[in-house]
Design a protein around this motif. Sequence first.
Motif, PDB file in Angstrom:
ATOM      1  N   GLN A 335     -21.589 -30.628  21.875  1.00 40.52           N
ATOM      2  CA  GLN A 335     -21.534 -30.705  23.338  1.00 40.52           C
ATOM      3  C   GLN A 335     -20.330 -31.483  23.816  1.00 40.52           C
ATOM      4  N   CYS A 336     -20.016 -32.582  23.144  1.00 46.46           N
ATOM      5  CA  CYS A 336     -18.896 -33.427  23.529  1.00 46.46           C
ATOM      6  C   CYS A 336     -18.598 -34.400  22.398  1.00 46.46           C
ATOM      7  N   PRO A 337     -17.392 -35.008  22.417  1.00 49.84           N
ATOM      8  CA  PRO A 337     -16.200 -34.583  23.165  1.00 49.84           C
ATOM      9  C   PRO A 337     -15.628 -33.296  22.554  1.00 49.84           C
ATOM     10  N   ASP A 338     -14.576 -32.770  23.154  1.00 51.86           N
ATOM     11  CA  ASP A 338     -13.997 -31.520  22.676  1.00 51.86           C
ATOM     12  C   ASP A 338     -15.093 -30.491  22.458  1.00 51.86           C
ATOM     13  N   PRO A 339     -15.764 -30.044  23.532  1.00 50.86           N
ATOM     14  CA  PRO A 339     -16.926 -29.155  23.392  1.00 50.86           C
ATOM     15  C   PRO A 339     -16.616 -27.919  22.549  1.00 50.86           C
ATOM     16  N   ASP A 340     -17.549 -27.614  21.647  1.00 55.45           N
ATOM     17  CA  ASP A 340     -17.370 -26.463  20.764  1.00 55.45           C
ATOM     18  C   ASP A 340     -18.736 -25.889  20.416  1.00 55.45           C
ATOM     19  N   PRO A 341     -19.179 -24.852  21.136  1.00 62.04           N
ATOM     20  CA  PRO A 341     -20.502 -24.273  20.843  1.00 62.04           C
ATOM     21  C   PRO A 341     -20.585 -23.633  19.471  1.00 62.04           C
ATOM     22  N   LYS A 342     -19.441 -23.363  18.836  1.00 64.97           N
ATOM     23  CA  LYS A 342     -19.445 -22.731  17.520  1.00 64.97           C
ATOM     24  C   LYS A 342     -19.389 -23.737  16.376  1.00 64.97           C
ATOM     25  N   ALA A 343     -19.290 -25.015  16.686  1.00 65.96           N
ATOM     26  CA  ALA A 343     -19.245 -26.032  15.631  1.00 65.96           C
ATOM     27  C   ALA A 343     -20.521 -25.973  14.802  1.00 65.96           C
ATOM     28  N   ARG A 344     -20.378 -26.104  13.491  1.00 67.83           N
ATOM     29  CA  ARG A 344     -21.516 -26.037  12.593  1.00 67.83           C
ATOM     30  C   ARG A 344     -21.423 -27.144  11.534  1.00 67.83           C
ATOM     31  N   PRO A 447     -21.436 -56.376   7.082  1.00 68.99           N
ATOM     32  CA  PRO A 447     -20.440 -57.364   6.643  1.00 68.99           C
ATOM     33  C   PRO A 447     -19.009 -56.880   6.864  1.00 68.99           C
ATOM     34  N   PRO A 448     -18.070 -57.838   6.943  1.00 72.68           N
ATOM     35  CA  PRO A 448     -16.677 -57.476   7.266  1.00 72.68           C
ATOM     36  C   PRO A 448     -16.076 -56.415   6.352  1.00 72.68           C
ATOM     37  N   GLU A 449     -16.502 -56.389   5.091  1.00 76.02           N
ATOM     38  CA  GLU A 449     -15.906 -55.399   4.192  1.00 76.02           C
ATOM     39  C   GLU A 449     -16.222 -53.970   4.611  1.00 76.02           C
ATOM     40  N   GLN A 450     -17.222 -53.816   5.508  1.00 79.10           N
ATOM     41  CA  GLN A 450     -17.551 -52.478   5.988  1.00 79.10           C
ATOM     42  C   GLN A 450     -16.669 -52.053   7.163  1.00 79.10           C
ATOM     43  N   ALA A 451     -15.636 -52.815   7.441  1.00 78.27           N
ATOM     44  CA  ALA A 451     -14.700 -52.428   8.505  1.00 78.27           C
ATOM     45  C   ALA A 451     -14.039 -51.088   8.208  1.00 78.27           C
ATOM     46  N   ARG A 452     -14.224 -50.591   6.987  1.00 79.45           N
ATOM     47  CA  ARG A 452     -13.666 -49.269   6.668  1.00 79.45           C
ATOM     48  C   ARG A 452     -14.225 -48.187   7.578  1.00 79.45           C
ATOM     49  N   TYR A 453     -15.342 -48.457   8.241  1.00 77.30           N
ATOM     50  CA  TYR A 453     -15.843 -47.490   9.223  1.00 77.30           C
ATOM     51  C   TYR A 453     -14.776 -47.187  10.262  1.00 77.30           C
ATOM     52  N   HIS A 454     -14.074 -48.227  10.695  1.00 77.03           N
ATOM     53  CA  HIS A 454     -13.032 -48.020  11.705  1.00 77.03           C
ATOM     54  C   HIS A 454     -11.877 -47.198  11.132  1.00 77.03           C
ATOM     55  N   ASP A 455     -11.619 -47.364   9.824  1.00 78.38           N
ATOM     56  CA  ASP A 455     -10.575 -46.566   9.195  1.00 78.38           C
ATOM     57  C   ASP A 455     -10.975 -45.101   9.090  1.00 78.38           C
ATOM     58  N   ARG A 456     -12.291 -44.857   8.941  1.00 80.90           N
ATOM     59  CA  ARG A 456     -12.780 -43.496   8.750  1.00 80.90           C
ATOM     60  C   ARG A 456     -12.885 -42.708  10.056  1.00 80.90           C
ATOM     61  N   MET A 457     -12.990 -43.413  11.200  1.00 77.78           N
ATOM     62  CA  MET A 457     -13.169 -42.719  12.481  1.00 77.78           C
ATOM     63  C   MET A 457     -12.101 -41.660  12.739  1.00 77.78           C
ATOM     64  N   PRO A 458     -10.802 -41.990  12.615  1.00 78.21           N
ATOM     65  CA  PRO A 458      -9.793 -40.947  12.874  1.00 78.21           C
ATOM     66  C   PRO A 458      -9.943 -39.741  11.952  1.00 78.21           C
ATOM     67  N   ALA A 459     -10.319 -39.998  10.689  1.00 84.11           N
ATOM     68  CA  ALA A 459     -10.480 -38.875   9.751  1.00 84.11           C
ATOM     69  C   ALA A 459     -11.677 -38.021  10.137  1.00 84.11           C
ATOM     70  N   PHE A 460     -12.766 -38.676  10.582  1.00 76.64           N
ATOM     71  CA  PHE A 460     -13.932 -37.908  11.035  1.00 76.64           C
ATOM     72  C   PHE A 460     -13.560 -37.021  12.217  1.00 76.64           C
ATOM     73  N   ILE A 461     -12.876 -37.594  13.208  1.00 72.15           N
ATOM     74  CA  ILE A 461     -12.492 -36.828  14.397  1.00 72.15           C
ATOM     75  C   ILE A 461     -11.553 -35.685  14.009  1.00 72.15           C
ATOM     76  N   ALA A 462     -10.606 -35.966  13.112  1.00 72.36           N
ATOM     77  CA  ALA A 462      -9.677 -34.916  12.681  1.00 72.36           C
ATOM     78  C   ALA A 462     -10.412 -33.776  11.997  1.00 72.36           C
ATOM     79  N   SER A 463     -11.410 -34.104  11.182  1.00 71.77           N
ATOM     80  CA  SER A 463     -12.154 -33.037  10.502  1.00 71.77           C
ATOM     81  C   SER A 463     -12.986 -32.233  11.494  1.00 71.77           C
ATOM     82  N   ALA A 464     -13.491 -32.900  12.551  1.00 69.05           N
ATOM     83  CA  ALA A 464     -14.225 -32.171  13.587  1.00 69.05           C
ATOM     84  C   ALA A 464     -13.311 -31.219  14.338  1.00 69.05           C
ATOM     85  N   HIS A 465     -12.101 -31.672  14.628  1.00 66.98           N
ATOM     86  CA  HIS A 465     -11.129 -30.784  15.281  1.00 66.98           C
ATOM     87  C   HIS A 465     -10.754 -29.629  14.352  1.00 66.98           C
TER      88      HIS A 465
END
Length: 471
Positions: A335-344, A447-465
């Motif tokens: 639904q959002c962001p970048d709406p895509d009804p065909k996303a699977r 814990p702070p070592e899990q800050a890698r979540y922030h590193d992964r966000m751009p990759a997640f968004i890129a894969s969604a695009h």
Amino acid sequence: MTAAVGIDIGTSNTKVVRVQHGVSTVVISKPTPDRLDELLATVVTGLTAASKAGPVDVIGIASMAESGYPLGADGRALTPLLSWRDARDDTEIQAVAGRIGADALFSATGVRPGPKPALATWLWLRAQHPDTFAAMRHWAGVADAVHLALTGELRTDHTLAGRTLAYRLPAGGQPLTRTFDPEILTEVCLDPALLPRVGLPHDPPSRLRRHAAVPGLRPGTPVVVAGHDHQVAAWASGVRTVGQVADSVGTAEAMLHLVGGVSDRPSVRAHGMSVVRTTDGDTEALLAGTGSAGGFLQWLADRHTSGDVSALLADADEATLATDSWLLPYPSGRQCPDPDPKARFRTVGDPAHLGLAAIEALGYQAQWVLETQAQLAGRPLARLTLSGHPLRRTPLWPRIKATLADVPTTLTTADEPVATGAALLALQRAGLDDPRPLAADPVAPLPPEQARYHDRMPAFIASAHALRHGT
């Protein structure tokens, strides 16, 4: 001491709670029936059970939006529930959007043209089931239909009317109206008199009629349509001022960011979000989300653990968090962001634990929405308020959310925040009490070592695009 009953008619389950002395007690929680007569029987069972603990002073009803029933001349439903989750052709609503202009229609209503809103359902009925459309004497949203049965009055709340695509949302600072928009309704050849009266926050409540057939309840008891379930949960959780954000998780997930006013509505539409007025009737907010949050976990469980969500999530721990593998959590579009009804749905890499990867994916998706809302609001996210049983059932999930958001985060502790919120809002609107927000616990980030979540966000968004473009 006043006692209130709250009803939450959700996509998956219908809950009834009794609230007294600041304590909320769940009376029933049962699957939501498709047939109106069965739904009413469930509600009556819950109200009867709630009244056994003592007199009831007020009843509040919240429900899913974009769902309802066409009613015939005898007041009975002509079809089973027509739900927001139904897969319906949206050719007719897209034709209307083409004639009016999608941006113009969104600017008028704050709602994106698509198959979910009631206006699209009415157009679909007229085109695909003309006999049913011709026989329809009233349309009732889910909460409206229960209110009608209890009071004899067809009435809705502005937060539910605002999700129909047929209710004009005035510019910021302008008052709401009590009627649906006749100009928009001409597109579906529907008389505004067939739709509920729109209740506003300061309107006096309706009253339980003598023939409502609810043992133990006094005729004349105030009855309030509290509104859209996600909005009711947000209000109950204390999200009531500009700058606050509520993230309500159930079968679906909704994020409500109170912004005060929206100057560029078409830009909100482009991101797949909506503009709404909150329960107070004055404050504008951005509403966004996904149709499958807890529902996505169930979807995965149905395919991998014989439908057992607990088994899907078993043995998930912090040792395997934030890996280089993840899921794209789209069983039926984005639904959002970048709406895509065909996303699977897709797996990126080789997740070590499917259940953990699922809640991480939902965390990434929600954070993507929250960051986009903050950009549209022109201010950073300051505080996040979470609510919903799926989050309380899976403690690691809210911690992932808090880590990604990187702002003070709380989780409402009420078992049923929507039903409890409906009861509390009914107390306020009936002038019986001014309830405090529901209790909430702080959510500690990982814990702070899990800050890698922030590193992964751009990759997640890129894969969604990339999924959108087939790469």
